[in-house]
Design a protein around this motif. Structure first.
Motif, short mmCIF file in Angstrom:
data_model
loop_
_atom_site.label_atom_id
_atom_site.label_comp_id
_atom_site.label_asym_id
_atom_site.label_seq_id
_atom_site.Cartn_x
_atom_site.Cartn_y
_atom_site.Cartn_z
N TYR A 37 23.76 129.39 -10.04
CA TYR A 37 24.56 129.04 -8.87
C TYR A 37 24.27 130.03 -7.75
O TYR A 37 24.63 131.20 -7.84
CB TYR A 37 26.05 129.07 -9.20
N PRO A 38 23.59 129.58 -6.68
CA PRO A 38 23.33 130.49 -5.57
C PRO A 38 24.62 130.79 -4.81
O PRO A 38 25.52 129.95 -4.72
CB PRO A 38 22.34 129.71 -4.71
N SER A 39 24.68 131.98 -4.30
CA SER A 39 25.83 132.41 -3.52
C SER A 39 25.33 133.44 -2.52
O SER A 39 24.30 134.07 -2.73
CB SER A 39 26.88 133.04 -4.45
N GLY A 40 26.05 133.61 -1.45
CA GLY A 40 25.62 134.62 -0.49
C GLY A 40 26.50 134.65 0.72
O GLY A 40 27.43 133.85 0.87
N GLY A 41 26.19 135.59 1.55
CA GLY A 41 26.92 135.78 2.79
C GLY A 41 25.96 136.23 3.87
O GLY A 41 24.75 136.19 3.70
N ARG A 42 26.50 136.69 4.95
CA ARG A 42 25.69 137.11 6.08
C ARG A 42 24.71 138.20 5.73
O ARG A 42 23.61 138.28 6.26
CB ARG A 42 26.61 137.56 7.21
N ASP A 43 25.09 139.08 4.81
CA ASP A 43 24.23 140.23 4.51
C ASP A 43 23.90 140.38 3.02
O ASP A 43 23.54 141.47 2.58
CB ASP A 43 24.87 141.50 5.04
N TYR A 44 24.00 139.31 2.26
CA TYR A 44 23.62 139.40 0.84
C TYR A 44 23.33 138.01 0.28
O TYR A 44 23.73 137.00 0.85
CB TYR A 44 24.71 140.07 0.00
N ALA A 45 22.59 137.99 -0.79
CA ALA A 45 22.33 136.76 -1.53
C ALA A 45 22.34 137.10 -3.01
O ALA A 45 21.94 138.21 -3.40
CB ALA A 45 20.98 136.17 -1.13
N GLN A 46 22.80 136.17 -3.82
CA GLN A 46 22.82 136.40 -5.26
C GLN A 46 22.73 135.07 -5.99
O GLN A 46 23.00 134.02 -5.41
CB GLN A 46 24.06 137.16 -5.70
N ILE A 47 22.32 135.14 -7.23
CA ILE A 47 22.32 133.97 -8.09
C ILE A 47 23.18 134.31 -9.29
O ILE A 47 22.97 135.33 -9.96
CB ILE A 47 20.90 133.60 -8.54
N LEU A 48 24.16 133.47 -9.55
CA LEU A 48 25.08 133.67 -10.67
C LEU A 48 24.74 132.71 -11.79
O LEU A 48 24.22 131.62 -11.55
CB LEU A 48 26.52 133.45 -10.21
N ASN A 49 25.03 133.11 -13.01
CA ASN A 49 24.83 132.24 -14.17
C ASN A 49 25.91 132.62 -15.18
O ASN A 49 25.99 133.77 -15.59
CB ASN A 49 23.44 132.44 -14.77
N ASP A 50 26.71 131.64 -15.59
CA ASP A 50 27.83 131.94 -16.48
C ASP A 50 27.56 131.61 -17.95
O ASP A 50 28.46 131.63 -18.77
CB ASP A 50 29.11 131.25 -16.01
N VAL A 51 26.30 131.34 -18.30
CA VAL A 51 25.95 131.10 -19.69
C VAL A 51 25.98 132.44 -20.43
O VAL A 51 25.38 133.42 -19.96
CB VAL A 51 24.57 130.42 -19.81
N ALA A 52 26.66 132.49 -21.55
CA ALA A 52 26.89 133.75 -22.26
C ALA A 52 25.60 134.51 -22.60
O ALA A 52 25.57 135.74 -22.57
CB ALA A 52 27.69 133.48 -23.54
N TYR A 53 24.53 133.80 -22.88
CA TYR A 53 23.29 134.47 -23.30
C TYR A 53 22.30 134.69 -22.15
O TYR A 53 21.17 135.12 -22.36
CB TYR A 53 22.61 133.69 -24.43
N ALA A 54 22.71 134.42 -20.93
CA ALA A 54 21.83 134.60 -19.77
C ALA A 54 21.35 136.05 -19.65
O ALA A 54 20.15 136.30 -19.49
CB ALA A 54 22.53 134.17 -18.49
#
Length: 93
Positions: A37-54
């Motif tokens: 799941y991509p996420s971000g703001g004006r000064d950052y970007a991140q990719i989240l993953n909520d699968v336990a074994y990620a």
């Protein structure tokens, strides 16, 4: 995308996967790949993953080799570097 430089599967793991019709590393059900799941703001970007074994696959453990599924190609890194440079240049004007 798959980089292709992961440590090979152990023979027993390869046999088990073949028996179940799975041939690719980290691609049995598609759950891990489909949970980014991509996420971000004006000064950052991140990719989240909520699968336990990620995290286990991304970083490895004492018993599981690292098989990072989140990576950035050299071409994308160049573009990111350009974008960061542009951002910093604007910020210090």
């Amino acid at each position: 995308g798959e980089r292709g430089d992961w440590k090979p599967l152990k023979p027993a793991t390869s046999r088990w996967k073949a028996k179940h019709g799975w041939t690719k590393i980290l691609q049995n059900t598609g759950r891990l790949r489909g949970s980014n799941y991509p996420s971000g703001g004006r000064d950052y970007a991140q990719i989240l993953n909520d699968v336990a074994y990620a995290g286990t696959h991304q970083f490895g453990t004492d018993t599981v080799p690292q098989r990072d599924f989140l990576w950035v190609s050299p071409k994308a890194m160049d573009k990111i570097g350009d974008m960061v440079g542009d951002f910093v240049a604007e910020a210090i004007k």
